[in-house]
Write an enzyme that holds these catalytic residues in place. Structure first.
Site, mmCIF file in Angstrom:
data_model
loop_
_atom_site.group_PDB
_atom_site.id
_atom_site.type_symbol
_atom_site.label_atom_id
_atom_site.label_comp_id
_atom_site.label_asym_id
_atom_site.label_seq_id
_atom_site.Cartn_x
_atom_site.Cartn_y
_atom_site.Cartn_z
ATOM 1 N N LYS A 98 40.393 36.249 32.907
ATOM 2 C CA LYS A 98 39.387 35.198 33.027
ATOM 3 C C LYS A 98 38.316 35.465 31.983
ATOM 4 O O LYS A 98 37.590 36.453 32.064
ATOM 5 C CB LYS A 98 38.777 35.183 34.427
ATOM 6 C CG LYS A 98 37.682 34.131 34.595
ATOM 7 C CD LYS A 98 37.009 34.250 35.956
ATOM 8 C CE LYS A 98 35.836 33.280 36.045
ATOM 9 N NZ LYS A 98 35.057 33.463 37.295
ATOM 10 N N GLY A 159 26.645 31.060 41.939
ATOM 11 C CA GLY A 159 25.851 31.522 43.064
ATOM 12 C C GLY A 159 24.822 30.557 43.593
ATOM 13 O O GLY A 159 24.068 30.897 44.504
ATOM 14 N N ALA A 185 32.793 28.320 40.561
ATOM 15 C CA ALA A 185 31.347 28.520 40.667
ATOM 16 C C ALA A 185 30.644 27.371 41.369
ATOM 17 O O ALA A 185 30.930 26.195 41.132
ATOM 18 C CB ALA A 185 30.701 28.753 39.302
ATOM 19 N N GLY A 186 29.738 27.755 42.257
ATOM 20 C CA GLY A 186 28.842 26.802 42.903
ATOM 21 C C GLY A 186 29.281 26.286 44.256
ATOM 22 O O GLY A 186 28.497 25.656 44.959
ATOM 23 N N ASN A 207 33.845 32.948 45.489
ATOM 24 C CA ASN A 207 33.395 34.329 45.659
ATOM 25 C C ASN A 207 32.214 34.375 46.616
ATOM 26 O O ASN A 207 32.349 34.738 47.770
ATOM 27 C CB ASN A 207 33.033 34.944 44.310
ATOM 28 C CG ASN A 207 32.678 36.426 44.412
ATOM 29 O OD1 ASN A 207 32.688 37.015 45.480
ATOM 30 N ND2 ASN A 207 32.360 37.035 43.295
ATOM 31 N N SER A 208 31.033 33.955 46.142
ATOM 32 C CA SER A 208 29.808 34.123 46.928
ATOM 33 C C SER A 208 29.883 33.476 48.301
ATOM 34 O O SER A 208 29.446 34.069 49.298
ATOM 35 C CB SER A 208 28.616 33.540 46.159
ATOM 36 O OG SER A 208 28.420 34.205 44.938
#
Length: 269
Positions: A98, A159, A185-186, A207-208
């Protein structure tokens, strides 16, 4: 079977997991198993065999059938990303990479120019390159042209939990892409993941939203269900939207042929 092919590898899960924010390796492993994810990304700096408490490579290798996608997080330019990718391949044995280049720590937006250059170099070296990128349809086609295996446009800032703020641009990328489109993301909730799949994304990377949840394992399972539901809805054919109300029980011929139903008129009952 509905499968996802990236490079020469085929996956049955369309949920990709990040590993960066979990409180400990045990929770991370349980969440990955609960998610059913078959592809996970891990930063090169977490390949630290001299410090077991900071090493994720060893624990991840304990999950059978898992494909590792090292990432170049921390790289500020193409040169640094290429160097990180080469080291990661030696350590992990994985050709997946990545490309993640965000030189400004205040917003962590990917550098389009450096990302394109790193992707060009690494694709030529035989890597399965999955670049993290702005939601830019022009850049997506450029990355295809230099040999990326997928494109990974952001839904919103890393995040931030703002969901699919880039939805209109994502739809253009999806429409024109010849490689898988993976929103990265997001995403804040399983609903965001389901929506990403409904608009046509091939997969999502989370992830987050999982790692910082009150119960990361339960949240991982919830995201897995959401991805499946969104994908199934997309394939089933989602109804179109209308600016006007459309009756769910439209008038039929028996009303116009027989006249209105009235209790005092037996012939129309």
């Amino acid at each position: 079977m509905d499968t996802l092919t990236i490079g020469q590898r085929t996956f049955t899960s369309r949920l990709i997991m990040g590993t960066g924010k979990f409180a400990d390796a045990e929770t991370m492993l349980k969440a990955i198993r609960a998610s059913g994810a078959q592809l996970v990304t891990v930063a090169l700096r977490r390949f630290n065999r001299e410090r077991p408490s900071d090493d994720l490579l060893g624990p991840l290798l304990t999950i059978k059938g898992l494909t590792l996608m090292p990432n170049t997080s921390g790289a500020c330019n193409a040169q640094e990303a290429v160097k990180a990718a080469r080291i990661a391949r030696e350590l992990s044995g994985s050709k997946f990479i990545k490309v993640e280049i965000h030189p400004n720590p205040h917003h962590l937006m990917p550098d389009a120019i450096e990302t394109l250059e790193a992707t060009r170099i690494l694709a030529a070296e035989g890597f399965v390159v999955m670049p993290y990128m702005p939601a830019d349809p022009v850049l997506a086609k450029r990355l295809e042209d230099v040999g990326c295996a997928s494109v990974m446009p952001l839904g919103s800032g890393i995040g931030t939990g703002h969901g699919l703020a880039t939805a209109d641009l994502l739809k253009i990328i999806i429409r024109d892409s010849r490689v898988p489109v993976i929103v990265d993301a997001g995403l804040r909730s399983p609903a965001d993941a389901a929506l990403a799949m409904e608009i046509g994304c091939d997969a999502v990377l989370v992830n987050s939203a999982i790692a910082v949840a009150g119960d990361p394992v339960a949240m991982a399972a919830a995201f897995a269900l959401a991805v499946q539901a969104g994908r199934s809805a997309r394939r089933a054919g989602i109804m179109s939207q209308s600016e006007e109300a459309v009756p769910t029980s439209p008038l039929t011929s028996f009303l116009t042929d027989s006249g209105p139903i009235h209790p005092t008129n037996p012939q129309t009952v």
